[in-house]
Structure formats: structure tokens, C-alpha cells
Design a protein around this motif. Structure first.
Motif, mmCIF file in Angstrom:
data_model
loop_
_atom_site.group_PDB
_atom_site.id
_atom_site.type_symbol
_atom_site.label_atom_id
_atom_site.label_comp_id
_atom_site.label_asym_id
_atom_site.label_seq_id
_atom_site.Cartn_x
_atom_site.Cartn_y
_atom_site.Cartn_z
ATOM 1 N N ASN A 18 34.293 45.321 42.111
ATOM 2 C CA ASN A 18 34.008 45.604 40.697
ATOM 3 C C ASN A 18 34.860 46.740 40.144
ATOM 4 N N PRO A 19 34.893 47.913 40.798
ATOM 5 C CA PRO A 19 35.702 48.994 40.230
ATOM 6 C C PRO A 19 37.149 48.993 40.708
ATOM 7 N N ASN A 20 37.545 48.026 41.524
ATOM 8 C CA ASN A 20 38.894 48.025 42.085
ATOM 9 C C ASN A 20 39.926 47.720 41.003
ATOM 10 N N PRO A 21 40.876 48.634 40.774
ATOM 11 C CA PRO A 21 41.849 48.438 39.688
ATOM 12 C C PRO A 21 42.936 47.414 40.002
ATOM 13 N N SER A 22 43.237 47.198 41.284
ATOM 14 C CA SER A 22 44.347 46.300 41.598
ATOM 15 C C SER A 22 43.926 44.845 41.760
ATOM 16 N N PHE A 23 42.674 44.600 42.098
ATOM 17 C CA PHE A 23 42.196 43.238 42.324
ATOM 18 C C PHE A 23 40.687 43.267 42.199
ATOM 19 N N ASN A 24 40.143 42.628 41.165
ATOM 20 C CA ASN A 24 38.700 42.741 40.909
ATOM 21 C C ASN A 24 37.962 41.435 41.200
ATOM 22 N N VAL A 25 36.690 41.388 40.872
ATOM 23 C CA VAL A 25 35.843 40.227 41.150
ATOM 24 C C VAL A 25 36.368 38.983 40.439
ATOM 25 N N GLU A 26 36.800 39.126 39.207
ATOM 26 C CA GLU A 26 37.334 37.968 38.475
ATOM 27 C C GLU A 26 38.549 37.390 39.186
#
Length: 96
Positions: free
Chosen positions: A59-67
Motif C-alpha cells: 500500500n505505501p510502497n512508492p515503486s510498486f503498489n497494490v494496484e
């Protein structure tokens, strides 16, 4: 955190093509699969999240998120990391 990527992006692209051919799998979203492949190789934090199956941390990952992760076919979510760990020399893509 900025990650330095070596000039060996050709290796990444060739490895992805080889992996898709080996699996004989036509991905629903090839661009999403490519992005997952690249992010998994270049981001050690993402690798840890995926390897630990701690998907809430996407969720908070800037490089690769849930979407981004949801764009990848379920079967490929496990096959791709296995392939990368087995056949891709990750040390070439890590910054010193």
C-alpha cells in the motif's frame, strides 16, 4: 530510496522474454508483468515484501503498489520471483 540500475537492462528484458516463453503463459497484462519483473529485480524492499508475502506493505510502497501487483496474473506472482531468484544475477542490479 533511489536504486542505481546497472546498464544491463538488456539482460532484464531478455530474461523476461525467456521466462514468458518457458512458462508458455500468455499474460493478460504483459506491461504489468514487465513492470513487476523490473521492480522485483531493482527494489530490494519490494523483493522482501513479495518473498515474505506481506502484501499489506505494498500500500505505501512508492515503486510498486497494490494496484500494480493486482495487474499481474496470480500464477505469475509466484513463478516470476522463483525464476528471478534462480536465473537472474541480482547482484548486478544492486547499488553498492
Amino acid at each position: 530510496m533511489a536504486v542505481h540500475v546497472s546498464a544491463d537492462t538488456f539482460v532484464v528484458k531478455q530474461s523476461l522474454v525467456l521466462h514468458i516463453n518457458i512458462c508458455c503463459k500468455i499474460a493478460n497484462d504483459l506491461q504489468g508483468l514487465r513492470y513487476f519483473f523490473y521492480a522485483y529485480i531493482t527494489d530490494p524492499d519490494l523483493r522482501n515484501i513479495i518473498d515474505q508475502k506481506d502484501y499489506i506493505e505494498l500500500n505505501p510502497n512508492p515503486s510498486f503498489n497494490v494496484e500494480d501487483f493486482n495487474r499481474v496474473d496470480d500464477e505469475m506472482k509466484s513463478k516470476l520471483p522463483y525464476y528471478i531468484k534462480t536465473y537472474v544475477p541480482l547482484n548486478k542490479f544492486l547499488s553498492a
